[in-house]
Every structure is written in C-alpha cells, then in structure tokens.
Scaffold this active site. Sequence first.
Site, PDB file in Angstrom:
ATOM      1  N   ARG A 221      28.123   0.731 -13.274  1.00 50.89           N
ATOM      2  CA  ARG A 221      27.565  -0.377 -14.068  1.00 50.89           C
ATOM      3  C   ARG A 221      28.567  -0.800 -15.140  1.00 50.89           C
ATOM      4  O   ARG A 221      28.772  -0.092 -16.123  1.00 50.89           O
ATOM      5  CB  ARG A 221      26.243   0.051 -14.730  1.00 50.89           C
ATOM      6  CG  ARG A 221      25.672  -1.049 -15.619  1.00 50.89           C
ATOM      7  CD  ARG A 221      24.200  -0.860 -15.920  1.00 50.89           C
ATOM      8  NE  ARG A 221      23.906   0.201 -16.865  1.00 50.89           N
ATOM      9  CZ  ARG A 221      22.701   0.413 -17.394  1.00 50.89           C
ATOM     10  NH1 ARG A 221      21.680  -0.380 -17.082  1.00 50.89           N
ATOM     11  NH2 ARG A 221      22.489   1.402 -18.240  1.00 50.89           N
TER      12      ARG A 221
ATOM     13  N   ASP B 113      19.052   5.391 -25.634  1.00 51.06           N
ATOM     14  CA  ASP B 113      20.350   4.770 -25.383  1.00 51.06           C
ATOM     15  C   ASP B 113      20.368   3.400 -26.034  1.00 51.06           C
ATOM     16  O   ASP B 113      19.464   3.064 -26.812  1.00 51.06           O
ATOM     17  CB  ASP B 113      20.669   4.746 -23.888  1.00 51.06           C
ATOM     18  CG  ASP B 113      19.754   3.812 -23.099  1.00 51.06           C
ATOM     19  OD1 ASP B 113      18.937   3.104 -23.705  1.00 51.06           O
ATOM     20  OD2 ASP B 113      19.872   3.792 -21.862  1.00 51.06           O
TER      21      ASP B 113
HETATM   22  C1  LIG Z   1      17.742   2.217 -20.509  1.00 49.92           C
HETATM   23  C2  LIG Z   1      18.781   2.659 -19.547  1.00 49.92           C
HETATM   24  O1  LIG Z   1      19.739   2.007 -19.365  1.00 49.92           O
HETATM   25  S1  LIG Z   1      18.587   4.131 -18.804  1.00 49.92           S
HETATM   26  C3  LIG Z   1      20.193   4.479 -18.152  1.00 49.92           C
HETATM   27  C4  LIG Z   1      21.152   4.831 -19.207  1.00 49.92           C
HETATM   28  N1  LIG Z   1      20.860   6.088 -19.848  1.00 49.92           N
HETATM   29  C5  LIG Z   1      21.256   7.237 -19.299  1.00 49.92           C
HETATM   30  O2  LIG Z   1      21.910   7.205 -18.286  1.00 49.92           O
HETATM   31  C6  LIG Z   1      20.878   8.540 -19.964  1.00 49.92           C
HETATM   32  C7  LIG Z   1      21.337   9.687 -19.135  1.00 49.92           C
HETATM   33  N2  LIG Z   1      20.957  10.974 -19.694  1.00 49.92           N
HETATM   34  C8  LIG Z   1      21.640  11.591 -20.653  1.00 49.92           C
HETATM   35  O3  LIG Z   1      22.601  11.070 -21.189  1.00 49.92           O
HETATM   36  C9  LIG Z   1      21.199  12.971 -21.038  1.00 49.92           C
HETATM   37  O4  LIG Z   1      20.326  13.521 -20.103  1.00 49.92           O
HETATM   38  C10 LIG Z   1      20.463  13.014 -22.397  1.00 49.92           C
HETATM   39  C11 LIG Z   1      21.415  12.544 -23.487  1.00 49.92           C
HETATM   40  C12 LIG Z   1      19.233  12.155 -22.383  1.00 49.92           C
HETATM   41  C13 LIG Z   1      20.060  14.462 -22.671  1.00 49.92           C
HETATM   42  O5  LIG Z   1      21.224  15.212 -22.731  1.00 49.92           O
HETATM   43  P1  LIG Z   1      21.237  16.771 -23.090  1.00 49.92           P
HETATM   44  O6  LIG Z   1      20.230  17.096 -24.117  1.00 49.92           O
HETATM   45  O7  LIG Z   1      22.646  17.125 -23.364  1.00 49.92           O
HETATM   46  O8  LIG Z   1      20.789  17.452 -21.758  1.00 49.92           O
HETATM   47  P2  LIG Z   1      20.715  18.985 -21.456  1.00 49.92           P
HETATM   48  O9  LIG Z   1      21.326  19.800 -22.550  1.00 49.92           O
HETATM   49  O10 LIG Z   1      19.309  19.318 -21.102  1.00 49.92           O
HETATM   50  O11 LIG Z   1      21.624  19.071 -20.159  1.00 49.92           O
HETATM   51  C14 LIG Z   1      21.568  20.151 -19.279  1.00 49.92           C
HETATM   52  C15 LIG Z   1      22.598  19.939 -18.218  1.00 49.92           C
HETATM   53  O12 LIG Z   1      22.304  18.769 -17.498  1.00 49.92           O
HETATM   54  C16 LIG Z   1      23.402  17.865 -17.524  1.00 49.92           C
HETATM   55  N3  LIG Z   1      22.891  16.510 -17.600  1.00 49.92           N
HETATM   56  C17 LIG Z   1      21.927  16.004 -18.425  1.00 49.92           C
HETATM   57  N4  LIG Z   1      21.721  14.713 -18.157  1.00 49.92           N
HETATM   58  C18 LIG Z   1      22.556  14.385 -17.158  1.00 49.92           C
HETATM   59  C19 LIG Z   1      22.788  13.197 -16.441  1.00 49.92           C
HETATM   60  N5  LIG Z   1      22.105  12.088 -16.704  1.00 49.92           N
HETATM   61  N6  LIG Z   1      23.723  13.201 -15.469  1.00 49.92           N
HETATM   62  C20 LIG Z   1      24.403  14.336 -15.188  1.00 49.92           C
HETATM   63  N7  LIG Z   1      24.219  15.493 -15.829  1.00 49.92           N
HETATM   64  C21 LIG Z   1      23.297  15.529 -16.803  1.00 49.92           C
HETATM   65  C22 LIG Z   1      24.180  18.249 -18.738  1.00 49.92           C
HETATM   66  O13 LIG Z   1      25.512  17.830 -18.610  1.00 49.92           O
HETATM   67  C23 LIG Z   1      24.004  19.763 -18.765  1.00 49.92           C
HETATM   68  O14 LIG Z   1      24.901  20.314 -17.833  1.00 49.92           O
HETATM   69  P3  LIG Z   1      25.397  21.847 -17.915  1.00 49.92           P
HETATM   70  O15 LIG Z   1      24.205  22.729 -17.842  1.00 49.92           O
HETATM   71  O16 LIG Z   1      26.293  21.989 -16.749  1.00 49.92           O
HETATM   72  O17 LIG Z   1      26.107  21.982 -19.211  1.00 49.92           O
HETATM   73  O1  LIG Z   2      19.111  -0.490 -18.113  1.00 55.70           O
HETATM   74  C1  LIG Z   2      17.955  -0.206 -18.066  1.00 55.70           C
HETATM   75  C2  LIG Z   2      17.008  -0.532 -19.084  1.00 55.70           C
HETATM   76  O2  LIG Z   2      15.844  -0.128 -18.963  1.00 55.70           O
HETATM   77  O3  LIG Z   2      17.424  -1.227 -20.021  1.00 55.70           O
HETATM   78 MG   LIG Z   3      19.510  -1.853 -19.801  1.00 54.47          MG
END
Ligand SMILES: CC(=O)SCCNC(=O)CCNC(=O)[C@H](O)C(C)(C)COP(=O)(O)OP(=O)(O)OC[C@H]1O[C@@H](n2cnc3c(N)ncnc32)[C@H](O)[C@@H]1OP(=O)(O)O
Ligand SMILES: O=CC(=O)O
Ligand SMILES: [Mg+2]
Length: 568
Positions: free
Chosen positions: A184, A469
């Site tokens: 994206r 986010d």
């Molecule tokens: C509105 C929108 O646009 S939604 C789309 C955009 N937003 C996103 O993509 C958010 C994605 N998610 C994240 O960034 C994270 O999950 C968060 C920030 C919400 C939480 O993060 P944390 O609290 O650090 O998660 P946590 O400590 O439970 O992570 C545990 C493990 O999972 C992994 N992990 C957590 N989320 C993700 C993810 N989305 N992708 C890959 N790995 C992940 C961590 O890297 C960690 O790995 P490890 O055990 O090997 O060290």
């Molecule tokens: O990108 C996704 C959203 O919900 O915003």
């Molecule tokens: Mg969005």
Amino acid sequence: MVGFETFLETNPSNERKTSVGYDVPLGVDIRGRYDGEFAKILTKDALLFVASLQREFRNHVKYAMECRKEAKMRYNNGALPGFDPATKYIRDGDWICQSPPPAVADRRVEITGPVERKMIINALNSGAKVFMADFEDALSPTWENLMHGQVNLKDAVNGSISFHDKARNRVYKLNESTAKLFVRPRGWHLPEAHIFIDGEPATACLVDFGLYFFHNWSAFRRTQGQGFGPFFYLPKMEHSREARIWNNVFEVAEKMAGIQKGSIRATVLVETLPAVFQMDEILYELRDHSVGLNCGRWDYIFSYVKTFQSHPDRLLPDRVLVGMTQHFMRSYSDSLIRTCHRRGVHAMGGMAAQIPIRDDPKANEAALELVRKDKLREVKAGHDGTWAAHPGLIPTILDVFTNMGEKPNQIQSMKRDDAASLTEDDLLQIPRGTRTMDGLRLNTRVGIQYVAAWLTGTGSVPLYNLMEDAATAEISRVQNWQWLKYEVELNGDGLGVRVTRELFGRVVDEEMGRIEREVGKEKFERGMYKEACKIFTRQCTATTLDDFLTLDAYNNIVVYHPAGVSRL
Ligand SMILES: CC(=O)SCCNC(=O)CCNC(=O)[C@H](O)C(C)(C)COP(=O)(O)OP(=O)(O)OC[C@H]1O[C@@H](n2cnc3c(N)ncnc32)[C@H](O)[C@@H]1OP(=O)(O)O
Ligand SMILES: O=CC(=O)O
Ligand SMILES: [Mg+2]
C-alpha cells in the site's frame, strides 16, 4: 527486463549529478541521508523511472487535488455527497472487471503491518493468505522507514529476507509457504520531501510505487504472482478520476516492463465518504487492473466527520460508538459487497481494532470475542475476506471465514442484490449515540500518544489494548475539532457541559498528566509527548480544519542531509 532496458535506452539520463552522494539522473535531487543499502534502491535507473512517472502524472495529480478542494468547498457550503448523474451509465451498465488472478482468488484473511523487517517476516509467515505491507496508515514516513521498507520488501520478494533479534538471540526467516504480498503506497495528497524532481517534492505514492515496482516486478511475478502482479492496495481516494490516474500509472509501468496489460492488480480502499458514491466508477476505471474494493472503516469514519465539518446537524457520537452496526456503516459495507460481486471482484472487509491482550486471559477472550463477532458479521454479509492487525488473531478469523465453505471467495454466491435499494440517505444516515467527557478525554489521550509515536518513527501502536494508526488517530482529532467548533453539549453525561476551549485546555492538561503517570516520568521526558501535545492541540483548535494530521505533522519528521530545513 527487456521492457525496462528499452525504456532506459530511450531515456538516457545524460547527466549524472550527485547531491547527498547518490548517483541521480538529471532533474532529480535526493536530500535524505546516504546509505549504501539505500543506494541499491535509489539507483539512477529506478529514479529515472520514478521521475518519468512524476513528469507524466504530476499535473493530473495536481488537478485531482484541486477537485478535492472544490468538492470540500461545496460540502462546506451545505451540499451533501451523492451519486453523480453524469456517470449513471457506468452504474447501470453491465460491464465486469477482469477476473481475479488465481494466486489471490482466496483472500479470506489478510494481515497488515508497516514495512518493518521483523514484522514483514512475521506477517508473511503468519498463516494469512495475504500480507498488506503498509507505507500508509501504519507507517510514519521518515526517510529511514521508507528506504529500509523498500530494502526489506526487495529482500522479501527475493526470498532472502532475514532478521537477527540480538537481544533474544532469535533469527527470523521465511517459511516454505508465505502470504501473498500486496503493497500500500501513500495517498495522493502526500509529498515525499526527501526526493525532489524538477525542483518540486515528488508525489509520495509515485515514489513508493515506482521504487517497489522497478525492483520487484519480475521476481514477484515469478515467485508469488503466478504470472501476475505485483499487487497493490490503493488508499484514500475520493473520486474515480484519482483511480484513473492509478490505472494510467499501471499501464505505463506495464509498458515499460514489457508485461501484459492487466498484470498489475490493485484493491482500492473505499475509505472516504465521497468514494462510496463512486464505487462503480472506480472499478470501471480500474477494470483491467482491479482486484476488488475494501471497507477501510477507520478512514471512512474520519472522512464522514471531515466531509461534514461544517454540518452541525451531523455530529458523531463518541468514537467508540461508531461501529459497523451503525446504519450508515452497514449500508456502506453492504453496498460495497453488492458492487464488487456484480463486477466480479473481491469485496474485502476491514480492520477490527482489538488486538490480543497478553497479561489478562479474561480480557483477551473478550477482545477475541469482539473480533469473532465482527468477522462473523462480515462473512455472513458476503465479504470475501478481511483484515487482521495481529498474527494472534489469524486462527480465530480463519475459523470464522470457514463459513464461506470450500469456495475461495463468495463473488458468485453472495450477490447481495437486496443492497441495490440502498439510497444516498442510507449511506449518509447520522449515527446514533451520545457524546461524553470520557469520549473527549479518550480522543485527546489517544491522539497525543499516537502523534508522539509517529514523531519518533512508529506509525502503529497498541493503546489501551487497541490498535491505533493514522486513520484511527484522525477520528480523534477531527471529532475534537468539530465538537470544539460547535461547542457541542456532552449529552451523555447528563450534566449539560459544553466543549469550550477552556474545557479542552483543562482536559489536555489533565490527560497529559495521566499519560505521564501511565508511561512513567522517564519515558515521558525522553519521548515527544510535549511536541505531540502542541501539534494535536493546535490541530483541534485551528480555525480551519487541516485536511490531514500527517500532512501538517510531516515537516517535523523531514530530515535533510547535509542538515537543512524542510522547505515544504
Ligand atoms: C486503519 C488501518 O489502516 S488498519 C491497517 C494499518 N494498521 C496496521 O497494519 C497495524 C498492524 N499491527 C501492528 O502494528 C501491531 O500489531 C500493533 C502495533 C497494533 C501491536 O503491536 P505489539 O504490541 O508490538 O504486538 P505484540 O507485542 O503483541 O507482538 C507480538 C509479536 O507479533 C508480531 N506482530 C504484531 N503485529 C504484527 C503484524 N501486524 N504483522 C506482523 N507481525 C506482527 C510482533 O512483531 C511480535 O513478534 P515477535 O514475537 O516475533 O517479537
Ligand atoms: O485503511 C483502513 C482504514 O480503515 O482506514
Ligand atoms: Mg485507511
């Protein structure tokens, strides 16, 4: 690389200039830090490709942004968004999009995350069908994040990506079988201040797309796309003319690479209120390159407030009350499913904000139950897949999506013709619920902490057991702004309190105190909470609403080399 070779031969960058240390074509200037790894991405040929996209499309992008301003003026003068009579023939027509590539026919769970090295590996290994690697809502677009992100994606597509977590002495590598990669790029409105082309900052999404495409199209098609690809998610569009620009960008890229038209595929996020009235038109523009639409629910809620910023009769209740079961949100999801399936492409669901809660099994089960409920609603409504914010949610979501049965998607089986009767009123209906002091406080506390994280290079964070986010933070910002502008009554508390500047000032002070207590004095002093508070407070109290939180805050993360000041 026959196509690109021809392109490069016919577009010789006959002058080589170095600015910070990169070898650049004529008219391109790099102002970000030099790094040997970045230089492998910022090659002269890759930059020539980005510059060619910028030169061909910059005026189209500028025009589209002017049209956004013009539409905003109309909404601010009382108009409502709605279907365009001039494109009724497209909505009524019988056309369909190219069928989905076999490699991504099944997209029942898609994990998303920033283009951070360890997270990319974890996401690709997560068991999800797709991984959406994010340069947008989940990424703070610092030069370091962007360039490392490109390096990471190149290594991921090559299959060579690895990561050594020294503290835990753990090495991360790709599994045998991985999720399919979608990328994206940022939205049309954002500049990339570290790359100037012909004296202007480059269009951010053309940099994200151009560099990724240039370096990965060939390997991606061979190893991931079964002859198709690369695949993209396209954010924050407001009108089909913006989709047309993307379609043209794709055609130019395909031609330059010498690959068949329709190789590149993209899912468009319908995440602005005006775009819900343009879904057919967007698919029509991208009909050779589409692989569906997605309900970007968080930006959509943000956009509802923004579009109606001057409509005091359409104020939202507390942010926590604006869920997918509100009539306008349900109508949006149902219309999107019907539109996509009528046109033969995926209708993707959105992101539940809950994430696993490690230290509290009861709270964790409650969070998982909320995710399960949300996903069950989506699959029963007819969505073909959905988003997961965290690997820990994938088993639950996969389980719910077994409701789809054996088929890879529901494109043929869930036509949702009933949604054809949904009207403009359904799509705009004011959500129900009350406004409370807790809502104002939560918006403020979350907004400040998110901006503080973003300023230090982190674009998605866990706050109060939810994913936050750029999109979720935007809701907090614009809701505070609108409540302040109209000095609304917090009608859920029964106290008749109005949101004045004085009240907001007190709330900000108290919430900063709470943040300091929660994160601890040391982290508070080390972090950028005070700067974030200044930015967030200014935005909430501005006379005119800023279009985007991250656009205004961007100058704070631009770092020029040699040291200089951003001139945006
Ligand atoms: C509105 C929108 O646009 S939604 C789309 C955009 N937003 C996103 O993509 C958010 C994605 N998610 C994240 O960034 C994270 O999950 C968060 C920030 C919400 C939480 O993060 P944390 O609290 O650090 O998660 P946590 O400590 O439970 O992570 C545990 C493990 O999972 C992994 N992990 C957590 N989320 C993700 C993810 N989305 N992708 C890959 N790995 C992940 C961590 O890297 C960690 O790995 P490890 O055990 O090997 O060290
Ligand atoms: O990108 C996704 C959203 O919900 O915003
Ligand atoms: Mg969005």
